[in-house]
Motif scaffolding. Structure first.
Motif, PDB file in Angstrom:
ATOM      1  N   GLY B 103      37.247  38.131  39.212  1.00 56.63           N
ATOM      2  CA  GLY B 103      36.935  38.573  40.568  1.00 56.63           C
ATOM      3  C   GLY B 103      37.615  39.870  40.954  1.00 56.63           C
ATOM      4  O   GLY B 103      38.194  39.966  42.030  1.00 56.63           O
ATOM      5  N   LEU B 104      37.599  40.865  40.096  1.00 54.83           N
ATOM      6  CA  LEU B 104      38.126  42.175  40.469  1.00 54.83           C
ATOM      7  C   LEU B 104      36.970  43.176  40.509  1.00 54.83           C
ATOM      8  O   LEU B 104      36.003  43.060  39.758  1.00 54.83           O
ATOM      9  CB  LEU B 104      39.178  42.646  39.458  1.00 54.83           C
ATOM     10  CG  LEU B 104      40.428  41.776  39.316  1.00 54.83           C
ATOM     11  CD1 LEU B 104      41.341  42.352  38.254  1.00 54.83           C
ATOM     12  CD2 LEU B 104      41.157  41.657  40.650  1.00 54.83           C
ATOM     13  N   LEU B 105      37.141  44.162  41.376  1.00 57.02           N
ATOM     14  CA  LEU B 105      36.076  45.130  41.561  1.00 57.02           C
ATOM     15  C   LEU B 105      36.310  46.308  40.619  1.00 57.02           C
ATOM     16  O   LEU B 105      37.398  46.866  40.570  1.00 57.02           O
ATOM     17  CB  LEU B 105      36.115  45.610  43.018  1.00 57.02           C
ATOM     18  CG  LEU B 105      34.881  46.344  43.499  1.00 57.02           C
ATOM     19  CD1 LEU B 105      33.710  45.382  43.595  1.00 57.02           C
ATOM     20  CD2 LEU B 105      35.174  46.947  44.865  1.00 57.02           C
ATOM     21  N   VAL B 106      35.273  46.694  39.864  1.00 62.20           N
ATOM     22  CA  VAL B 106      35.402  47.822  38.942  1.00 62.20           C
ATOM     23  C   VAL B 106      34.403  48.905  39.363  1.00 62.20           C
ATOM     24  O   VAL B 106      33.242  48.604  39.638  1.00 62.20           O
ATOM     25  CB  VAL B 106      35.136  47.393  37.484  1.00 62.20           C
ATOM     26  CG1 VAL B 106      35.189  48.602  36.552  1.00 62.20           C
ATOM     27  CG2 VAL B 106      36.150  46.347  37.051  1.00 62.20           C
ATOM     28  N   LYS B 107      34.882  50.132  39.436  1.00 61.46           N
ATOM     29  CA  LYS B 107      34.021  51.228  39.888  1.00 61.46           C
ATOM     30  C   LYS B 107      34.046  52.368  38.897  1.00 61.46           C
ATOM     31  O   LYS B 107      35.089  52.706  38.334  1.00 61.46           O
ATOM     32  CB  LYS B 107      34.537  51.772  41.226  1.00 61.46           C
ATOM     33  CG  LYS B 107      34.115  50.966  42.423  1.00 61.46           C
ATOM     34  CD  LYS B 107      34.545  51.721  43.679  1.00 61.46           C
ATOM     35  CE  LYS B 107      34.530  50.798  44.884  1.00 61.46           C
ATOM     36  NZ  LYS B 107      35.403  51.316  45.938  1.00 61.46           N
ATOM     37  N   GLU B 115      33.795  42.111  38.578  1.00 64.81           N
ATOM     38  CA  GLU B 115      33.833  41.611  37.198  1.00 64.81           C
ATOM     39  C   GLU B 115      34.704  40.375  37.110  1.00 64.81           C
ATOM     40  O   GLU B 115      35.620  40.182  37.902  1.00 64.81           O
ATOM     41  CB  GLU B 115      34.372  42.701  36.262  1.00 64.81           C
ATOM     42  CG  GLU B 115      33.469  43.921  36.151  1.00 64.81           C
ATOM     43  CD  GLU B 115      32.176  43.625  35.391  1.00 64.81           C
ATOM     44  OE1 GLU B 115      32.046  42.511  34.841  1.00 64.81           O
ATOM     45  OE2 GLU B 115      31.294  44.504  35.354  1.00 64.81           O
ATOM     46  N   ASP B 116      34.408  39.555  36.100  1.00 72.20           N
ATOM     47  CA  ASP B 116      35.025  38.232  36.041  1.00 72.20           C
ATOM     48  C   ASP B 116      35.914  37.981  34.844  1.00 72.20           C
ATOM     49  O   ASP B 116      36.471  36.911  34.705  1.00 72.20           O
ATOM     50  CB  ASP B 116      33.937  37.155  36.051  1.00 72.20           C
ATOM     51  CG  ASP B 116      33.594  36.769  37.461  1.00 72.20           C
ATOM     52  OD1 ASP B 116      34.451  37.014  38.324  1.00 72.20           O
ATOM     53  OD2 ASP B 116      32.485  36.273  37.690  1.00 72.20           O
ATOM     54  N   SER B 117      35.993  38.947  33.942  1.00 71.28           N
ATOM     55  CA  SER B 117      36.674  38.606  32.705  1.00 71.28           C
ATOM     56  C   SER B 117      37.675  39.689  32.319  1.00 71.28           C
ATOM     57  O   SER B 117      37.362  40.607  31.584  1.00 71.28           O
ATOM     58  CB  SER B 117      35.612  38.418  31.610  1.00 71.28           C
ATOM     59  OG  SER B 117      36.186  37.894  30.465  1.00 71.28           O
ATOM     60  N   PHE B 118      38.895  39.556  32.858  1.00 73.90           N
ATOM     61  CA  PHE B 118      39.950  40.528  32.576  1.00 73.90           C
ATOM     62  C   PHE B 118      41.047  39.880  31.752  1.00 73.90           C
ATOM     63  O   PHE B 118      41.460  38.763  32.033  1.00 73.90           O
ATOM     64  CB  PHE B 118      40.563  41.035  33.886  1.00 73.90           C
ATOM     65  CG  PHE B 118      39.609  41.832  34.720  1.00 73.90           C
ATOM     66  CD1 PHE B 118      39.545  43.216  34.598  1.00 73.90           C
ATOM     67  CD2 PHE B 118      38.754  41.198  35.607  1.00 73.90           C
ATOM     68  CE1 PHE B 118      38.644  43.938  35.361  1.00 73.90           C
ATOM     69  CE2 PHE B 118      37.859  41.914  36.372  1.00 73.90           C
ATOM     70  CZ  PHE B 118      37.794  43.295  36.245  1.00 73.90           C
ATOM     71  N   GLY B 119      41.478  40.607  30.734  1.00 76.66           N
ATOM     72  CA  GLY B 119      42.652  40.162  29.999  1.00 76.66           C
ATOM     73  C   GLY B 119      43.765  41.156  30.280  1.00 76.66           C
ATOM     74  O   GLY B 119      43.529  42.357  30.398  1.00 76.66           O
ATOM     75  N   PHE B 120      44.990  40.639  30.404  1.00 73.34           N
ATOM     76  CA  PHE B 120      46.150  41.509  30.600  1.00 73.34           C
ATOM     77  C   PHE B 120      47.111  41.247  29.455  1.00 73.34           C
ATOM     78  O   PHE B 120      47.500  40.099  29.221  1.00 73.34           O
ATOM     79  CB  PHE B 120      46.825  41.225  31.941  1.00 73.34           C
ATOM     80  CG  PHE B 120      45.975  41.620  33.119  1.00 73.34           C
ATOM     81  CD1 PHE B 120      46.137  42.858  33.717  1.00 73.34           C
ATOM     82  CD2 PHE B 120      44.997  40.757  33.607  1.00 73.34           C
ATOM     83  CE1 PHE B 120      45.346  43.236  34.797  1.00 73.34           C
ATOM     84  CE2 PHE B 120      44.208  41.124  34.681  1.00 73.34           C
ATOM     85  CZ  PHE B 120      44.381  42.369  35.290  1.00 73.34           C
ATOM     86  N   ASP B 173      40.146  49.139  43.811  1.00 73.09           N
ATOM     87  CA  ASP B 173      40.593  50.202  44.711  1.00 73.09           C
ATOM     88  C   ASP B 173      42.091  50.429  44.629  1.00 73.09           C
ATOM     89  O   ASP B 173      42.704  50.951  45.553  1.00 73.09           O
ATOM     90  CB  ASP B 173      40.220  49.848  46.173  1.00 73.09           C
ATOM     91  CG  ASP B 173      38.721  49.860  46.360  1.00 73.09           C
ATOM     92  OD1 ASP B 173      38.053  50.669  45.677  1.00 73.09           O
ATOM     93  OD2 ASP B 173      38.228  49.047  47.158  1.00 73.09           O
ATOM     94  N   GLN B 174      42.713  49.960  43.546  1.00 68.36           N
ATOM     95  CA  GLN B 174      44.164  50.064  43.448  1.00 68.36           C
ATOM     96  C   GLN B 174      44.605  51.062  42.394  1.00 68.36           C
ATOM     97  O   GLN B 174      45.498  51.859  42.626  1.00 68.36           O
ATOM     98  CB  GLN B 174      44.773  48.700  43.102  1.00 68.36           C
ATOM     99  CG  GLN B 174      44.928  47.781  44.285  1.00 68.36           C
ATOM    100  CD  GLN B 174      45.599  46.500  43.870  1.00 68.36           C
ATOM    101  OE1 GLN B 174      45.178  45.856  42.924  1.00 68.36           O
ATOM    102  NE2 GLN B 174      46.654  46.140  44.557  1.00 68.36           N
ATOM    103  N   VAL B 175      43.992  50.960  41.231  1.00 68.28           N
ATOM    104  CA  VAL B 175      44.443  51.806  40.120  1.00 68.28           C
ATOM    105  C   VAL B 175      43.270  52.470  39.416  1.00 68.28           C
ATOM    106  O   VAL B 175      42.162  51.931  39.388  1.00 68.28           O
ATOM    107  CB  VAL B 175      45.234  50.982  39.069  1.00 68.28           C
ATOM    108  CG1 VAL B 175      46.607  50.646  39.574  1.00 68.28           C
ATOM    109  CG2 VAL B 175      44.452  49.750  38.665  1.00 68.28           C
TER     110      VAL B 175
END
Lengths: 220, 789
Positions: B103-107, B115-120, B173-175
């Motif tokens: 659930g992060l927004l990618v632009k 988007e729903d699939s982030f790995g850190f 909208d952060q990085v």
């Protein structure tokens, strides 16, 4: 050629022994045409099966040429049987799922005869027994007489020394029967030993010797 | 010779078309079913095997043993652990933290997607694991703090034909992150799934500084050991390293353990886990295959007896036993290969359905599945040999005289054998039906169980950023709609709350005793919205200003743990925050029904407001779709960039049992297959047996028997077999299904009627199968039957 000494055959069921043959002593010379006669249940077929090595006697000795048949293993019996003996049955016993051609070919396959030779032999038999036109038919598409002709051809195809026939004309009409008997006569004249089982006096007359069986005994 | 055998075999198939069809189809279905399951199992076993270092990769997990004997296992790890292990443990070649987010927004430029699939992960991650790179260098791709590695699919989505390398993606909208690598799609059989891979520190935002404290955190630690490392010794070493930096309290002992990467998918942290299902399915698949083989054998055997004449004749014209053995084996192997071919066709046809059912992308790859191919050939040869063995070994030794005289011993021995086969088939079918029924009964039970709160008409919304920040305005806006009855929020979702607190104290607590409670931080109106029942005291209320800190609500279990009849007003300290119990809530389920209800404590903490992303909305039962539209519009109004993620709580609870539901489905399909195969077998056998009894039936009818009496006569025997099958299947089903039910802390009863019903169902099916033949035989003209004797 064949010598039977004191051959006895019985079947045990429970405590009762049923005798099919008792103390049979019999000699058959090469080139003979012998007929075995007798009423139903006299042991005619049993004798024929024992002679054909399809059945083993309960006691006694069986000499085939210089071989002691009663001492042979199953494998040796099978070899002897397939090289020297041809069988003809009352109800033909052709393989239903094979054509005439294939039925004739089968004994040669088991004798491991090569392809070309096999072909020529089968062709020769088809020709000789006048069934060339029927070679691609299945047994149930033939009349009884034709089926029996094929059965005789199948018995003869390996050039056996001995042909055993168990009431070969029993299921045939007079004319067909006569044809089959003429075939046997011809084969005998060419040197094949023939032993037949029959009820018919007329068929017996084709042979030169008659053995009568009654309740398992040979009667004169 | 071979040609002659082939001819005979094919003519036999053609001559008995119906019979051959039943025989081959039964075997083909059984084989197809077995192949599907083998594919599924192969896929399950293939998880995480594509990594080059698969045998040296481990996940660190923590085991805590409390002084009261309880143990707790968790995979959440510590911020500094991977760094400390790389530095201090010689066996550890590399280590990385890993966390996921959705659930992060990618632009990118105009394009913007949630988007729903982030790995850190840490920089070392990409050299430890083998995710194939299309562009970029795995060694350095995550070195820069503001980098991102994306999959080929994402590259297409955001950049199309442009070269993504060096381009900048904006996240939330952060990085702004620079694309430093493109990898192939992460394979489905990977436990680690992501579309975007981002340096770990950014999980917490751009300004986060690495903390030095050790605490359970939302991250996992993976390590790559050197090839000579002994797992057991390494575990001891890393435990002592952890103890050095972060000593455990006296009341518990903590050990760090290693779970091989390749076991993550199928095994629990300490044994057990989904691998049990693999065993169950393998057993069932083999059983169905065996049943199909048995059937094939059974029918072939029954059929072979009619070929005794041929056997006799072949012997008379010179066939040796060995020739006949070869012929019959050849025939049955030919048939089983035809069945195999059909089975492959069936598999190809069924794969899409099966994939849909199991959520996988299985394919029958002949180049890639050498083991399955060899296995299949093996199965075909095995089936052929086994099913051919009776005619090959028994018929070939028949004495031609007996056959030709017409006295074929139609083997009473083999008819006993046949009965055993039929009984075991039906026993399996009954077992599978009972299994299916019990699984569905349990699923139904779980669906209808009172959870302690009302999950119906309760919408769960995952909120973040804008919506969490403006919670009060969102709530007010929502409540303007008369169909929205109540709104609240919490830190966790009560479908699966695992976090525990053991820093607990209350009046009269034995200080040496170590206890723990599950916990959640909630907002006002929580108990009202979820419709939880207060047993004593009250819920959190705006009328009491003190409720926002230092007020606790416990469940009945917790009250019992504290040993108090009425804990309201009593002192309680949680995480060293002193407070008072203000209410006791009735026990409720906050995990799946596999788990017992344990002590639980609620409190409020406005300091955590920004983390409380679970919003609950209670709606009226009428006009739900309109209400939903309204909820969505409110979401869009306050947070236009994010699509609203909502879910009915009842649905979410349902999903807790996906595995059980899948198993129920698969077992029910198996049950159906087993029944079909058994019935095919029974049908063939019944036709064979009635054929053999044609004369007897004829005589009975001449003597005055009625049609119904004859049908009864013919069906009686089969009925007996099915009853015997019941007697065998019931105890086995009872034992295995009660064991399965042990997985659930709350379970339905076994229900004796299920056993009875399954037995009756099979009996009816069997009788219908047999009765076709029986009625046909019974209504035939007796003269036809007797004429040819």
């Amino acid at each position: 050629m064949i010598k039977l000494v004191d051959i006895t055959k019985y079947y045990s069921s429970g405590y009762v022994k049923t005798f099919a043959l008792r103390d049979i002593n019999l000699e058959v010379k090469e080139g003979e045409f012998m007929t075995v006669m007798g009423p139903s249940g006299a042991g005619k077929s049993t004798l024929l099966y024992i002679l054909g090595m399809l059945d083993t006697p309960s006691s006694g000795e069986y000499h085939f040429f210089d071989q002691k048949v009663h001492r042979l293993s199953e494998k040796q019996l099978s070899e002897l049987h397939k090289n020297h003996i041809g069988f003809v049955f009352q109800s033909y016993h052709l393989i239903d799922d094979l054509t005439v051609y294939e039925n004739l070919e089968t004994p040669l396959l088991y004798k491991k005869v090569k392809g070309a030779e096999r072909k020529s032999k089968v062709a020769e038999m088809l020709d000789r027994f006048q069934v060339v036109a029927k070679k691609d038919l299945f047994p149930n598409q033939l009349s009884g007489g034709q089926q029996q002709k094929v059965a005789v051809a199948r018995a003869v195809i390996t050039n056996p020394k001995l042909i055993l026939a168990d009431e070969p004309t029993g299921n045939l009409n007079t004319k067909e029967g006569q044809e089959i008997m003429e075939l046997f006569k011809e084969l005998n004249e060419e040197g094949t030993t023939i032993i037949q089982v029959t009820h018919s006096e007329k068929n017996a007359s084709y042979g030169r010797r008659i053995v009568n069986l009654l309740d398992g005994w040979i009667v004169d | 010779m071979l040609k002659s055998y082939l001819k005979i075999a094919f003519r036999n198939i053609g001559k008995h078309k119906g019979f051959s069809f039943i025989n081959i189809a039964g075997l083909a279905i059984g084989m197809a079913c077995c192949i599907l399951i083998l594919l599924w199992i192969q896929d399950e076993l293939s998880y995480d095997k594509f990594h080059e270092n698969r045998n040296e990769l481990y996940r660190v997990f923590t085991k805590v043993q409390y002084s009261d004997g309880r143990t707790n296992l968790f995979t959440e790890s510590y911020f500094p652990l991977s760094r400390v292990l790389t530095e201090e443990c010689p066996e550890v070649v590399a280590a990385s933290r890993y966390a996921t987010h959705y659930g992060l927004l990618v632009k990118y430029g105009e394009k913007s997607f949630a988007e729903d699939s982030f790995g850190f992960a840490d920089a070392s991650f990409l050299s430890m694991f083998s995710f194939p790179f299309l562009k970029g260098d795995p060694k350095t791709a995550l070195s820069d703090k503001f980098s991102v590695v994306i999959t080929e699919e994402m590259s297409q989505k955001y950049f199309g034909r442009e070269d993504p390398m060096g381009k900048t993606l904006n996240v939330n909208d952060q990085v702004d992150l620079q694309v430093t690598g493109v990898i192939e799609e992460v394979p489905l059989d990977s436990s680690l799934q992501f579309d975007f891979l981002i340096p770990y520190p950014l999980y917490w935002g751009p300004d986060w500084t690495e903390p030095d404290h050790w605490g359970g955190n939302p991250l996992e630690t993976y390590v790559l050991l050197n090839k000579n490392a002994v797992t057991y010794e390494t575990e001891k070493k890393i435990t002592s390293i952890k103890e050095k930096h972060d000593p455990s309290p006296a009341t518990q002992s903590t050990t760090l353990n290693l779970q091989p990467l390749t076991r993550i998918h199928l095994y629990g942290l300490e044994g057990g886990g989904p691998v049990t299902y693999i065993y169950i399915f393998l057993a069932v698949a083999l059983f169905v295959l065996i049943i199909a083989c048995i059937n094939f054998m059974n029918l072939s055997t029954a059929k072979a007896a009619t070929r005794a004449g041929e056997v006799g004749m072949r012997k008379v014209v010179g066939a040796r036993k060995a020739d006949l053995i070869k012929q019959f084996f050849g025939e049955s192997i030919l048939l089983s290969f035809i069945a195999l071919f059909l089975a492959l066709l069936i598999v190809e046809l069924l794969l899409p359905v099966f994939n849909n059912l199991s959520g996988k992308q299985l394919a029958l790859g002949f180049s890639s599945n050498i083991i399955i191919i060899l296995g299949l050939l093996g199965i075909a040869v095995f089936t052929g040999v086994v099913s051919g063995s009776y005619p090959a070994l028994f018929l070939s030794s028949l004495q031609p005289v007996k056959v030709l005289k017409g006295s074929v011993p139609l083997s009473s021995g083999s008819s006993l054998f046949r009965k055993v086969l039929v009984v075991s088939q039906f026993a399996l079918s009954i077992f599978l039906i009972i299994g299916t029924a019990i699984i569905y009964r349990q699923l139904n039970y779980m669906k209808n169980r009172d959870m302690g709160y009302d999950a119906n008409q309760l919408i769960f919304i995952y909120v973040q950023r804008d919506l969490t920040a403006k919670y009060e305005s969102v709530k007010n806006e929502l409540l303007k709609n008369s169909n929205i009855l109540s709104v609240t929020r919490s830190l966790q979702v009560p479908s699966n709350i695992g976090s525990t607190v053991s820093a607990l104290d209350w009046e009269g607590k034995n200080p040496d005793e170590s206890v723990s409670m599950n916990w959640d931080i909630v907002d006002f109106d929580y108990f009202e919205t979820l419709k939880m029942e207060m047993v004593q005291g009250r819920g959190f209320s705006r009328e009491f200003g003190s409720d926002v800190s230092g007020a606790y609500i416990v469940n009945e279990e917790a009250a019992e743990l504290m040993g108090m009849e009425s804990p309201v007003g009593k002192r309680l300290s949680v995480f060293r925050n002193e407070g008072k119990v203000i209410g006791v809530v009735k026990n409720f389920h906050f995990k799946s029904l596999h788990n017992e209800i344990t002590p639980f404590v609620f409190w409020m903490n406005p300091g955590w407001a920004s983390m409380m992303s679970c919003l609950f909305v209670r709606v009226a039962p009428s006009n739900i779709s309109e209400t939903l539209e309204y909820v969505k519009s409110v979401g869009t109004k306050f947070s236009p960039a994010y699509p609203l993620r909502y879910q009915f709580m009842a649905e979410r609870l349902d999903r807790l049992y996906n595995r059980e539901r899948l198993m129920g489905k698969i077992i029910s399909y198996f049950a159906l297959l087993a029944i079909v195969i058994s019935c095919l077998g029974l049908f063939g056998l019944a036709s064979f047996m009635t054929e053999r009894r044609t004369k007897e039936i004829g005589i009975r009818k001449v003597l005055g028997s009625s049609v119904s009496k004859v049908v009864f006569l013919l069906s009686k025997e089969f009925t007996k077999w099915v009853l015997v099958a019941n007697v065998i299947a019931w105890p086995v089903a009872y034992y295995l299904m009660s064991r399965w039910l042990q997985n659930f802390a709350y379970r339905a009863s076994l229900g004796f009627w299920i056993f009875i019903m399954s037995g009756v169902l099979i009996l009816v099916i069997a009788l219908l199968t047999v009765s076709y033949q029986a009625i046909r035989a019974a209504t035939a003209n007796p003269v036809d039957a007797l004429r040819y004797e």
